[in-house]
Enzyme design. Structure first.
Site, PDB file in Angstrom:
ATOM      1  N   GLY A 100      46.865  38.145  32.590  1.00 21.24           N
ATOM      2  CA  GLY A 100      47.093  39.373  33.344  1.00 21.24           C
ATOM      3  C   GLY A 100      46.536  40.631  32.731  1.00 21.24           C
ATOM      4  O   GLY A 100      46.629  41.703  33.336  1.00 21.24           O
ATOM      5  N   GLU A 146      46.904  33.228  28.520  1.00 14.79           N
ATOM      6  CA  GLU A 146      46.076  32.706  29.596  1.00 14.79           C
ATOM      7  C   GLU A 146      45.180  33.799  30.198  1.00 14.79           C
ATOM      8  O   GLU A 146      45.216  34.045  31.406  1.00 14.79           O
ATOM      9  CB  GLU A 146      46.955  32.097  30.693  1.00 14.79           C
ATOM     10  CG  GLU A 146      47.872  30.979  30.223  1.00 14.79           C
ATOM     11  CD  GLU A 146      48.912  30.592  31.270  1.00 14.79           C
ATOM     12  OE1 GLU A 146      48.936  31.243  32.343  1.00 14.79           O
ATOM     13  OE2 GLU A 146      49.694  29.674  31.020  1.00 14.79           O
ATOM     14  N   PRO A 147      44.343  34.455  29.414  1.00 12.67           N
ATOM     15  CA  PRO A 147      43.473  35.492  29.991  1.00 12.67           C
ATOM     16  C   PRO A 147      42.365  34.877  30.835  1.00 12.67           C
ATOM     17  O   PRO A 147      41.818  33.824  30.510  1.00 12.67           O
ATOM     18  CB  PRO A 147      42.893  36.190  28.752  1.00 12.67           C
ATOM     19  CG  PRO A 147      42.892  35.115  27.705  1.00 12.67           C
ATOM     20  CD  PRO A 147      44.124  34.282  27.973  1.00 12.67           C
ATOM     21  N   ARG A 163      36.795  40.812  46.878  1.00 10.57           N
ATOM     22  CA  ARG A 163      37.808  41.705  46.313  1.00 10.57           C
ATOM     23  C   ARG A 163      37.895  43.071  47.003  1.00 10.57           C
ATOM     24  O   ARG A 163      39.002  43.554  47.266  1.00 10.57           O
ATOM     25  CB  ARG A 163      37.599  41.895  44.814  1.00 10.57           C
ATOM     26  CG  ARG A 163      37.783  40.614  43.991  1.00 10.57           C
ATOM     27  CD  ARG A 163      37.796  40.898  42.487  1.00 10.57           C
ATOM     28  NE  ARG A 163      39.028  41.569  42.096  1.00 10.57           N
ATOM     29  CZ  ARG A 163      39.098  42.856  41.808  1.00 10.57           C
ATOM     30  NH1 ARG A 163      38.025  43.645  41.872  1.00 10.57           N
ATOM     31  NH2 ARG A 163      40.257  43.399  41.482  1.00 10.57           N
ATOM     32  N   TYR A 218      41.534  43.306  48.520  1.00 14.55           N
ATOM     33  CA  TYR A 218      42.461  44.109  47.710  1.00 14.55           C
ATOM     34  C   TYR A 218      42.181  45.610  47.797  1.00 14.55           C
ATOM     35  O   TYR A 218      42.860  46.389  47.133  1.00 14.55           O
ATOM     36  CB  TYR A 218      42.353  43.727  46.233  1.00 14.55           C
ATOM     37  CG  TYR A 218      42.640  42.290  45.902  1.00 14.55           C
ATOM     38  CD1 TYR A 218      43.914  41.747  46.065  1.00 14.55           C
ATOM     39  CD2 TYR A 218      41.648  41.464  45.389  1.00 14.55           C
ATOM     40  CE1 TYR A 218      44.174  40.429  45.734  1.00 14.55           C
ATOM     41  CE2 TYR A 218      41.901  40.139  45.052  1.00 14.55           C
ATOM     42  CZ  TYR A 218      43.171  39.632  45.233  1.00 14.55           C
ATOM     43  OH  TYR A 218      43.427  38.321  44.902  1.00 14.55           O
ATOM     44  N   CYS A 257      30.291  40.193  60.507  1.00 14.82           N
ATOM     45  CA  CYS A 257      30.796  40.855  61.720  1.00 14.82           C
ATOM     46  C   CYS A 257      32.269  41.219  61.572  1.00 14.82           C
ATOM     47  O   CYS A 257      33.150  40.692  62.267  1.00 14.82           O
ATOM     48  CB  CYS A 257      30.569  39.960  62.937  1.00 14.82           C
ATOM     49  SG  CYS A 257      28.823  39.820  63.376  1.00 14.82           S
ATOM     50  N   GLU A 258      32.558  42.082  60.632  1.00 16.94           N
ATOM     51  CA  GLU A 258      33.900  42.614  60.377  1.00 16.94           C
ATOM     52  C   GLU A 258      33.753  44.053  59.888  1.00 16.94           C
ATOM     53  O   GLU A 258      32.912  44.332  59.021  1.00 16.94           O
ATOM     54  CB  GLU A 258      34.619  41.814  59.280  1.00 16.94           C
ATOM     55  CG  GLU A 258      34.808  40.339  59.545  1.00 16.94           C
ATOM     56  CD  GLU A 258      36.096  40.044  60.300  1.00 16.94           C
ATOM     57  OE1 GLU A 258      36.858  40.994  60.567  1.00 16.94           O
ATOM     58  OE2 GLU A 258      36.317  38.868  60.613  1.00 16.94           O
ATOM     59  N   TYR A 303      36.855  36.430  39.835  1.00 14.67           N
ATOM     60  CA  TYR A 303      37.285  36.383  41.238  1.00 14.67           C
ATOM     61  C   TYR A 303      36.193  36.871  42.180  1.00 14.67           C
ATOM     62  O   TYR A 303      36.451  37.487  43.196  1.00 14.67           O
ATOM     63  CB  TYR A 303      38.586  37.182  41.422  1.00 14.67           C
ATOM     64  CG  TYR A 303      39.670  36.735  40.481  1.00 14.67           C
ATOM     65  CD1 TYR A 303      40.301  35.519  40.679  1.00 14.67           C
ATOM     66  CD2 TYR A 303      40.026  37.499  39.376  1.00 14.67           C
ATOM     67  CE1 TYR A 303      41.269  35.068  39.790  1.00 14.67           C
ATOM     68  CE2 TYR A 303      40.995  37.058  38.490  1.00 14.67           C
ATOM     69  CZ  TYR A 303      41.612  35.848  38.699  1.00 14.67           C
ATOM     70  OH  TYR A 303      42.564  35.400  37.816  1.00 14.67           O
TER      71      TYR A 303
END
Length: 393
Positions: free
Chosen positions: A218, A250-251, A289, A293, A320-321, A348
């Site tokens: 995180g 856990e990076p 992303r 987000y 098409c968005e 990501y």
């Protein structure tokens, strides 16, 4: 771009190695294992670079497990996270000898025990507790609150540990905690650690002893000039409180996020009375992303054109968005045909990409000093439907 085309992901081997070693070396001689979170970027070359460094791996599916093994990683350095492990996944993980299952529910603990009994093996387990700590990050990547699907209520964990202790087929190894992603303040991590250590004391009182503490990942990166966490100070704060207990981290993003960029080409410039659009060949299916987000990525021109049009551009793609954008309101001087580097795209990015609008997924390249190599070929149109068949009786 002349060699590999556009759009394109490019990763720096040196940056990946340096970022992982920053975590590893911060622990000094304290027992530890730095497990790279495979979901951030699962390309085999990236995993192989980390395996050669001595990294462990945080996996959330059997697919990620098989990727680690194919890349030369060790199963006994893998911690298996995730809320919905299937029987097949558990069987395979036991077969290859994963380091630990991070258990997310009472039902999962029961399933692991049942599978372990069926193959006559003892399953190493760690229970992931939910400490109800607000990481103050995007709600989609917050994982440590009671309303999140992850982990077991910290107040209910002792009963599950007792069940595990009494099982012939479960082997208690550790205690796990993960509170979210892209966290740039160390205080939520330390708040969670306080709660975890209080639980460890209660377990000790019950005769249940923990061999390692898995404190999750995180740690955030600098996307937009954010002040980020001092890794050495963070690790020192952990070590000062845990005695000789082994620590697992856990990076993921912190290892690969700023080690990668996404390159895209300006196809058209479109201006109207209210807005300026730079229409590029990259899209939300390539880098999700920003749309998903509302995430910020810095955008830099690769080939600055002195005759470009200076304006406040929205960098948008061909999907098409209306939600198909990579960046908004960026002061840039642009010309059609320019190439742009979308920064901090190593995490990501490709792993969340798709074939939406029947767009082939892009190529990936790794660079090291002056050398470069394609580590994933660009998909072809034929690849898109190679596994499909026409319907017929």
């Amino acid at each position: 771009m002349a060699t590999y085309g556009s759009p394109l992901y490019v990763y720096s081997r040196t940056d990946i190695e340096d970022n992982w070693r920053q975590f590893d070396q911060a622990f000094g001689t304290h027992p530890h294992l730095v497990c790279y979170a495979v979901k951030a970027n699962s390309n085999l070359a990236v995993l192989n670079v980390l395996a050669k460094c001595g990294a462990g791996f945080d996996i959330v599916s059997v697919g990620e497990l098989e990727r680690v093994l194919a890349a030369g990683g060790n199963a006994n350095k893998c911690v298996f996270s995730g809320v919905a492990k299937t029987v097949i996944e558990i069987e395979r993980a036991l077969e290859v000898g994963v380091r630990c299952f991070n258990v997310e529910s009472a039902s999962e603990l029961q399933r692991i025990e049942t599978v372990a009994k069926s193959v006559n093996k003892k399953a190493p387990i760690s229970i992931r507790v939910n400490p109800n700590v607000d990481a103050k990050t995007h709600p989609y990547i917050s994982t440590g609150l009671k309303e999140n699907k992850f982990g077991i209520d910290i107040d209910e964990a002792i009963d599950l540990y007792k069940k595990a202790q009494n099982s012939e087929f479960l082997d208690i190894q550790g205690l796990d905690c993960h509170i979210g992603s892209q966290i740039t303040d160390v205080s939520p991590f330390l708040d969670a650690l306080d709660k975890v250590l209080a639980l460890v004391e209660q377990l000790n009182d019950q005769g249940i002893h923990i061999h390692h503490l898995d404190l999750g990942g995180g740690v955030g990166i600098d996307y937009e000039g954010e002040e980020t966490i001092d890794i050495q100070a963070y690790v020192d704060a952990i070590i000062s409180q845990v005695g000789k207990t082994e620590i697992i981290l856990e990076p993921g993003r912190a290892i690969v996020g700023n080690a990668g960029i996404f390159i895209t080409k300006v196809e058209f410039l479109k201006q109207n009375s209210d807005h300026e659009f730079a229409i590029v060949d990259g899209a939300m299916n390539d880098l999700l992303r920003p749309s998903f987000y509302n995430a910020y990525h810095n955008v830099l021109p690769i080939n600055q054109n002195p005759t470009g049009i200076t304006a406040q551009w929205d960098i948008v793609g061909p999907i098409c968005e209306t939600g198909d954008f990579l960046a908004k309101n960026r002061d840039l001087s642009l010309s059609e045909g320019d190439y742009l580097a979308v920064m901090s795209a190593g995490a990501y990015g490709f792993t969340m990409s798709s074939n939406y609008n029947s767009r082939p997924r892009v190529a990936e390249v790794m660079v090291s000093d002056t050398k470069h190599q394609c580590i994933r070929k660009r998909e072809t149109i034929q690849d898109l439907f190679a596994q499909e068949k026409l319907y017929g009786y």
